[in-house]
Design an enzyme around this catalytic site. Structure first.
Site, PDB file in Angstrom:
ATOM      1  N   ARG A 226       0.848  -1.187   0.000  1.00  0.00           N
ATOM      2  CA  ARG A 226       0.000   0.000   0.000  1.00  0.00           C
ATOM      3  C   ARG A 226       0.888   1.243   0.000  1.00  0.00           C
ATOM      4  O   ARG A 226       1.962   1.268   0.604  1.00  0.00           O
ATOM      5  CB  ARG A 226      -0.896   0.037   1.247  1.00  0.00           C
ATOM      6  CG  ARG A 226      -2.030  -0.986   1.224  1.00  0.00           C
ATOM      7  CD  ARG A 226      -3.109  -0.643   0.187  1.00  0.00           C
ATOM      8  NE  ARG A 226      -4.239  -1.561   0.199  1.00  0.00           N
ATOM      9  CZ  ARG A 226      -4.362  -2.630  -0.587  1.00  0.00           C
ATOM     10  NH1 ARG A 226      -3.427  -2.920  -1.464  1.00  0.00           N
ATOM     11  NH2 ARG A 226      -5.433  -3.390  -0.525  1.00  0.00           N
ATOM     12  N   HIS A 274      -0.962   0.015  -9.745  1.00  0.00           N
ATOM     13  CA  HIS A 274      -1.626  -0.921  -8.819  1.00  0.00           C
ATOM     14  C   HIS A 274      -2.097  -2.178  -9.575  1.00  0.00           C
ATOM     15  O   HIS A 274      -3.287  -2.487  -9.619  1.00  0.00           O
ATOM     16  CB  HIS A 274      -2.804  -0.248  -8.107  1.00  0.00           C
ATOM     17  CG  HIS A 274      -3.201  -0.969  -6.839  1.00  0.00           C
ATOM     18  ND1 HIS A 274      -3.620  -0.323  -5.712  1.00  0.00           N
ATOM     19  CD2 HIS A 274      -3.240  -2.289  -6.534  1.00  0.00           C
ATOM     20  CE1 HIS A 274      -3.905  -1.214  -4.764  1.00  0.00           C
ATOM     21  NE2 HIS A 274      -3.688  -2.420  -5.252  1.00  0.00           N
TER      22      HIS A 274
HETATM   23  P1  NAP Z   1      -1.459 -11.642   4.928  1.00  0.00           P
HETATM   24  O1  NAP Z   1      -1.611 -13.068   4.530  1.00  0.00           O
HETATM   25  O2  NAP Z   1      -2.413 -11.081   5.924  1.00  0.00           O
HETATM   26  O3  NAP Z   1       0.047 -11.454   5.443  1.00  0.00           O
HETATM   27  C1  NAP Z   1       0.461 -10.332   6.142  1.00  0.00           C
HETATM   28  C2  NAP Z   1       1.874 -10.563   6.690  1.00  0.00           C
HETATM   29  O4  NAP Z   1       2.321  -9.358   7.296  1.00  0.00           O
HETATM   30  C3  NAP Z   1       1.923 -11.660   7.762  1.00  0.00           C
HETATM   31  O5  NAP Z   1       3.090 -12.423   7.617  1.00  0.00           O
HETATM   32  C4  NAP Z   1       1.979 -10.860   9.058  1.00  0.00           C
HETATM   33  O6  NAP Z   1       2.657 -11.520  10.116  1.00  0.00           O
HETATM   34  C5  NAP Z   1       2.770  -9.648   8.613  1.00  0.00           C
HETATM   35  N1  NAP Z   1       2.524  -8.502   9.489  1.00  0.00           N
HETATM   36  C6  NAP Z   1       1.367  -7.838   9.707  1.00  0.00           C
HETATM   37  N2  NAP Z   1       1.535  -6.847  10.599  1.00  0.00           N
HETATM   38  C7  NAP Z   1       2.823  -6.876  10.959  1.00  0.00           C
HETATM   39  C8  NAP Z   1       3.610  -6.109  11.859  1.00  0.00           C
HETATM   40  N3  NAP Z   1       3.090  -5.084  12.579  1.00  0.00           N
HETATM   41  N4  NAP Z   1       4.905  -6.429  11.991  1.00  0.00           N
HETATM   42  C9  NAP Z   1       5.454  -7.457  11.287  1.00  0.00           C
HETATM   43  N5  NAP Z   1       4.758  -8.220  10.416  1.00  0.00           N
HETATM   44  C10 NAP Z   1       3.474  -7.929  10.254  1.00  0.00           C
HETATM   45  O7  NAP Z   1      -1.564 -10.709   3.647  1.00  0.00           O
HETATM   46  P2  NAP Z   1      -1.270 -11.057   2.107  1.00  0.00           P
HETATM   47  O8  NAP Z   1      -2.396 -11.802   1.494  1.00  0.00           O
HETATM   48  O9  NAP Z   1       0.076 -11.672   2.034  1.00  0.00           O
HETATM   49  O10 NAP Z   1      -1.272  -9.592   1.468  1.00  0.00           O
HETATM   50  C11 NAP Z   1      -0.406  -8.578   1.954  1.00  0.00           C
HETATM   51  C12 NAP Z   1      -0.817  -7.223   1.436  1.00  0.00           C
HETATM   52  O11 NAP Z   1      -0.507  -7.115   0.049  1.00  0.00           O
HETATM   53  C13 NAP Z   1      -2.320  -6.919   1.478  1.00  0.00           C
HETATM   54  O12 NAP Z   1      -2.715  -6.505   2.769  1.00  0.00           O
HETATM   55  C14 NAP Z   1      -2.476  -5.827   0.443  1.00  0.00           C
HETATM   56  O13 NAP Z   1      -2.335  -4.551   1.045  1.00  0.00           O
HETATM   57  C15 NAP Z   1      -1.297  -6.075  -0.512  1.00  0.00           C
HETATM   58  N6  NAP Z   1      -1.743  -6.480  -1.865  1.00  0.00           N
HETATM   59  C16 NAP Z   1      -1.428  -5.678  -2.920  1.00  0.00           C
HETATM   60  C17 NAP Z   1      -1.798  -6.050  -4.190  1.00  0.00           C
HETATM   61  C18 NAP Z   1      -1.427  -5.205  -5.382  1.00  0.00           C
HETATM   62  O14 NAP Z   1      -1.917  -5.449  -6.485  1.00  0.00           O
HETATM   63  N7  NAP Z   1      -0.541  -4.249  -5.244  1.00  0.00           N
HETATM   64  C19 NAP Z   1      -2.511  -7.236  -4.403  1.00  0.00           C
HETATM   65  C20 NAP Z   1      -2.820  -8.022  -3.300  1.00  0.00           C
HETATM   66  C21 NAP Z   1      -2.434  -7.641  -2.014  1.00  0.00           C
HETATM   67  P3  NAP Z   1       2.101 -12.893  10.743  1.00  0.00           P
HETATM   68  O15 NAP Z   1       2.243 -13.933   9.641  1.00  0.00           O
HETATM   69  O16 NAP Z   1       3.000 -13.167  11.865  1.00  0.00           O
HETATM   70  O17 NAP Z   1       0.678 -12.639  11.105  1.00  0.00           O
HETATM   71  C1  GLV Z   2      -5.182  -5.392  -3.885  1.00  0.00           C
HETATM   72  O1  GLV Z   2      -4.548  -4.409  -3.685  1.00  0.00           O
HETATM   73  C2  GLV Z   2      -5.607  -6.302  -2.875  1.00  0.00           C
HETATM   74  O2  GLV Z   2      -5.509  -5.971  -1.690  1.00  0.00           O
HETATM   75  O3  GLV Z   2      -6.088  -7.400  -3.237  1.00  0.00           O
END
Ligand code: NAP
Ligand code: GLV
Length: 311
Positions: A226, A274
């Site tokens: 983000r 994005h």
């Molecule tokens: P997720 O499965 O919820 O993983 C989040 C990770 O971040 C987990 O490993 C978590 O730790 C860690 N985390 C959260 N808060 C933290 C903190 N304060 N300190 C240290 N580590 C922390 O999320 P995801 O599915 O991988 O997606 C991640 C993000 O990618 C989304 O939230 C979104 O904003 C972004 N995204 C962007 C796009 C795009 O097109 N640009 C597409 C999809 C997603 P734990 O494992 O220990 O809980």
């Molecule tokens: C895209 O940014 C998502 O959070 O899936």
């Protein structure tokens, strides 16, 4: 079963048709604001992306909000009833796209394609000595659904890979760092920083001068999470001062990125709109329909968001 669809970023019809096929007999419709004085049609579940507060206020019987993305930061800004569950997409075709995007950006820097692109424009035949892979370590902030897949994909190219998360991870060949105490050691070990954290009060502005300065000299940033994770002026200063060598940015504080933003013309910045991991309609419908069936069967579903934790 009644489902209301309220997604501000996509056309409703193909989604409605897909859900009708996946859940025969479902009553699903696209939400329209109800005129004052009329009673809204109420649903049991909602499929949403960034709905307005009016939607939440009208839909008083919802059990589950199924988000058609991974990040739920836009939903958690709303005033939500405590009984309402939020369910995010788990991968649904995103991790392979994210892995492609990040590996492409890392390899572009490692193999210096950014310099060859310039040489091409200037018709310059200029050989560059390959860098040492062992000195090109990649640090992935966030090791969840996407970060762990990205770390494993990078590891296939034999880069040293570290991850940073709240809880420890066991990923073959990947070193795990946890919590604020281990962030400095993680940053010091990092030449390319990949951000895949959720946006929460704890992670907002984490890519600031104090943290980015701890990266190795000539560091690169790949931000695919983000825009509000980055303090824009701090990143610009570190690029201009030479501590950082480049940034590949897919997400921004304001999207679309305003025309007058300094990122646009910066020679060390690559911008994409994005698009690093798009929501895939068919995979998403199949996943959400599967979760709705599991809810009715009283089964556990993955992806329930912890509203206090923020992801
Ligand atoms: P997720 O499965 O919820 O993983 C989040 C990770 O971040 C987990 O490993 C978590 O730790 C860690 N985390 C959260 N808060 C933290 C903190 N304060 N300190 C240290 N580590 C922390 O999320 P995801 O599915 O991988 O997606 C991640 C993000 O990618 C989304 O939230 C979104 O904003 C972004 N995204 C962007 C796009 C795009 O097109 N640009 C597409 C999809 C997603 P734990 O494992 O220990 O809980
Ligand atoms: C895209 O940014 C998502 O959070 O899936």
């Amino acid at each position: 079963m009644k489902i209301v669809f309220c997604c501000t970023n996509t056309k409703a019809d193909p989604w409605l048709e897909g859900f009708r096929q996946a859940l025969p007999g479902v009553d699903i419709w696209e939400w329209q604001a109800t005129p004052a004085g009329q009673a809204p049609k109420l649903a049991d579940h909602a499929v949403v992306w960034s709905p307005p507060q009016q939607f939440i206020d009208e839909q008083t019987q919802l059990q589950n909000l199924f988000n058609i993305g991974a990040g739920v930061d836009a939903l958690l800004k709303l005033n939500l009833p405590s009984s309402l569950n939020i369910v995010r997409l788990n991968d649904a075709g995103m991790s392979v796209q994210m892995s492609e995007y990040v590996c492409h950006a890392v390899i572009r820097y490692f193999r210096e394609f950014n310099h060859y692109e310039k040489d091409t424009q200037e018709k310059r035949w200029s050989y560059r000595k390959p860098g040492l892979r062992s000195e090109f370590s990649v640090g992935v902030l966030g090791a969840g659904v996407l970060g762990s897949k990205v770390a494993q994909a990078l590891q296939q190219f034999e880069f040293p890979v570290n991850v940073w998360s709240r809880s420890p991870k066991q990923l073959a060949g990947v070193k795990s760092f946890t919590g604020p105490d281990q962030l400095p050691a993680f940053l010091k070990a990092t030449r390319v920083l990949v951000n895949l954290l959720p946006l929460t009060p704890d992670t907002e502005n984490v890519l600031n001068r104090a943290n980015l300065s701890q990266l190795q000299a000539g560091a690169f940033l790949i931000n695919v999470a983000r825009g509000k994770h980055v303090v824009d002026q701090d990143l610009l200063d570190l690029l201009d001062q030479g501590h950082m060598a480049g940034a590949t940015l897919d997400v921004f504080r304001v999207e679309p990125l305003p025309q007058d933003h300094a990122f646009w013309n910066h020679p060390k910045i690559v911008i994409t709109p994005h698009t690093s991991a798009r929501t895939m309609r068919e995979e998403s419908i199949a996943q959400i329909a599967g979760k709705i069936k599991a809810v009715y069967a009283g089964q556990f579903i993955e992806g329930r968001v912890d509203k206090i934790r923020g992801y």
